[in-house]
Design an enzyme around this catalytic site. Sequence first.
Site, PDB file in Angstrom:
ATOM      1  CE1 TYR A  56       1.410  -8.642  -8.905  1.00  0.00           C
ATOM      2  CE2 TYR A  56       2.602 -10.235  -7.579  1.00  0.00           C
ATOM      3  CZ  TYR A  56       1.984  -9.007  -7.713  1.00  0.00           C
ATOM      4  OH  TYR A  56       1.949  -8.147  -6.646  1.00  0.00           O
ATOM      5  N   PRO A  69      -3.840 -11.144  -0.976  1.00  0.00           N
ATOM      6  CG  PRO A  69      -3.585 -10.894  -3.277  1.00  0.00           C
ATOM      7  CD  PRO A  69      -4.574 -10.704  -2.175  1.00  0.00           C
ATOM      8  CB  SER A  73       0.856 -13.667  -3.098  1.00  0.00           C
ATOM      9  OG  SER A  73       1.897 -13.238  -3.924  1.00  0.00           O
ATOM     10  CG  ASP A 128      -7.143  -4.634  -1.485  1.00  0.00           C
ATOM     11  OD1 ASP A 128      -6.860  -3.505  -1.940  1.00  0.00           O
ATOM     12  OD2 ASP A 128      -6.598  -5.672  -1.889  1.00  0.00           O
ATOM     13  N   GLY A 129      -7.680  -2.054   0.836  1.00  0.00           N
ATOM     14  CA  GLY A 129      -6.899  -0.828   0.997  1.00  0.00           C
ATOM     15  C   GLY A 129      -7.269  -0.087   2.259  1.00  0.00           C
ATOM     16  N   GLY A 130      -6.489  -0.283   3.306  1.00  0.00           N
ATOM     17  CA  GLY A 130      -6.652   0.516   4.519  1.00  0.00           C
ATOM     18  C   GLY A 130      -7.714   0.033   5.487  1.00  0.00           C
TER      19      GLY A 130
HETATM   20  C1  FNR Z   1       0.917  -6.749  -1.019  1.00  0.00           C
HETATM   21  N1  FNR Z   1      -0.067  -6.817  -1.999  1.00  0.00           N
HETATM   22  C2  FNR Z   1       0.022  -7.775  -2.993  1.00  0.00           C
HETATM   23  N2  FNR Z   1      -0.951  -7.862  -3.939  1.00  0.00           N
HETATM   24  C3  FNR Z   1      -0.886  -8.810  -4.901  1.00  0.00           C
HETATM   25  O1  FNR Z   1      -1.785  -8.865  -5.727  1.00  0.00           O
HETATM   26  N3  FNR Z   1       0.155  -9.702  -4.911  1.00  0.00           N
HETATM   27  C4  FNR Z   1       1.158  -9.671  -4.005  1.00  0.00           C
HETATM   28  O2  FNR Z   1       2.062 -10.502  -4.027  1.00  0.00           O
HETATM   29  C5  FNR Z   1       1.122  -8.656  -3.018  1.00  0.00           C
HETATM   30  N4  FNR Z   1       2.128  -8.552  -2.103  1.00  0.00           N
HETATM   31  C6  FNR Z   1       2.032  -7.613  -1.093  1.00  0.00           C
HETATM   32  C7  FNR Z   1       3.057  -7.537  -0.136  1.00  0.00           C
HETATM   33  C8  FNR Z   1       2.926  -6.643   0.925  1.00  0.00           C
HETATM   34  C9  FNR Z   1       3.994  -6.597   1.970  1.00  0.00           C
HETATM   35  C10 FNR Z   1       1.777  -5.817   1.022  1.00  0.00           C
HETATM   36  C11 FNR Z   1       1.596  -4.882   2.179  1.00  0.00           C
HETATM   37  C12 FNR Z   1       0.807  -5.865   0.052  1.00  0.00           C
HETATM   38  C13 FNR Z   1      -1.266  -5.950  -1.938  1.00  0.00           C
HETATM   39  C14 FNR Z   1      -2.359  -6.599  -1.093  1.00  0.00           C
HETATM   40  O3  FNR Z   1      -2.899  -7.714  -1.720  1.00  0.00           O
HETATM   41  C15 FNR Z   1      -3.525  -5.629  -0.812  1.00  0.00           C
HETATM   42  O4  FNR Z   1      -3.975  -5.097  -2.022  1.00  0.00           O
HETATM   43  C16 FNR Z   1      -3.146  -4.493   0.137  1.00  0.00           C
HETATM   44  O5  FNR Z   1      -2.237  -4.942   1.118  1.00  0.00           O
HETATM   45  C17 FNR Z   1      -4.394  -3.942   0.801  1.00  0.00           C
HETATM   46  O6  FNR Z   1      -4.106  -2.822   1.550  1.00  0.00           O
HETATM   47  P1  FNR Z   1      -3.822  -2.838   3.149  1.00  0.00           P
HETATM   48  O7  FNR Z   1      -4.887  -3.657   3.811  1.00  0.00           O
HETATM   49  O8  FNR Z   1      -2.445  -3.443   3.330  1.00  0.00           O
HETATM   50  O9  FNR Z   1      -3.857  -1.403   3.489  1.00  0.00           O
END
Ligand code: FNR
Length: 370
Positions: free
Chosen positions: A176, A124, A153, A320-322
């Site tokens: 959220y 999201p 999201s 997730d993450g990276g």
């Molecule tokens: C996010 N992420 C995020 N997570 C969530 O639960 N609700 C949200 O609205 C958002 N919005 C959001 C905006 C932007 C610009 C980013 C980069 C990230 C976090 C997202 O869901 C996810 O956990 C991470 O982006 C994963 O890491 P990588 O793949 O970006 O490294």
Amino acid sequence: MSHHLSWPSDDTASDRRRFMQLMLASPIAASLWQSHVAFGEEALPSADDARNVFDFHDVAQEKLSPAIYDFIMGGADDEKTIAANRTAFDKVQIRARRLIDVSNIDTSITLFGTPMATPILIAPIGGQVQVHEQGELATARAAYTRKHTMIASTVTNHSIGEIAEAHTAPVWFQLYASSNRDLVRHLLRNAKEAGCETIALTVDSAALGNRERQMAFGTGRGSGPRQRLGNFEGFPGPPIIGDPSLTWDFIKWLRDETDANILLKGIVTHEDASLCVTHGVDGLIISNHGGRQEESHRGTLEALPEIIAAVDGKVPVLIDGGFRRGTDIFKALAMGASAICIGRPYIWGLASFGEDGVAKVLDLLRAELV
Ligand code: FNR
């Protein structure tokens, strides 16, 4: 719960698969194919020319204003959590066994009744119109044509109803919490009306991240530029997002409010993973919000083994993450993850070429994984 899926026909995917098989069958052709593009200083001519997801990063950086680019790329404090997410993959290396029939690789999975072509979900991300005029709708269409599940999201520009309509197959909704429970009920109602049967509650955002890159552009602590927020339309009160007083009691409250599957997104320890199981959640997503919220975390891949051990197969564990390469995905799956989510890479694709860019990011990651 019944799922009436209508993924697109397999023709394009199977044509591509046949082409890939032909290419892979010929090592020389494959190596030519891999190296035929040399962009140098030039921008990527089209989404199809991208060799890997990083090519889209470069185009996105060129196309986006510095304020939006830093909003997407930035993280808390000195961004050590962002770095840790990437370096965690380098600490794990692969032991490959040989002489195993790999002529038919099936990457498909089913999670919570949702069949998926690959274990790669769309994480999201809010506010995608600032990246591309079609925003989340372009992402949804690309995810749909490639048969990937999208987690939409709470803070998208388009509403969950509009996104679900663009995606056509079931979309998951990221929630959220809000200190105003009526607002949470409003969000849950919209998600249900849009057909969402799986909710990912984000629990890593007790406070907004201290994102200093954004401060330079006057967009403040953790906040992005202001736009339409489709999911809050029709709610009479202010769109208060976040609730720093959130505890496990909220999970019990949420369980009573919705019959959807509940995942907790943002779990990073075995203690909390065990609490997820005892509180009857249906799954969890190991996540540190892509390093945006808190500094000095471990990389999520480092948290994976203790969480897999604590959960002991009772519920699916996503992460997730990276994730930027097929090998990153492979490592997480080999270590026990049920599926992974990608964040920034599909946003780079979206910024570069809209729907085509997102689709190509998904194609690249799937091909690398295979
Ligand atoms: C996010 N992420 C995020 N997570 C969530 O639960 N609700 C949200 O609205 C958002 N919005 C959001 C905006 C932007 C610009 C980013 C980069 C990230 C976090 C997202 O869901 C996810 O956990 C991470 O982006 C994963 O890491 P990588 O793949 O970006 O490294």
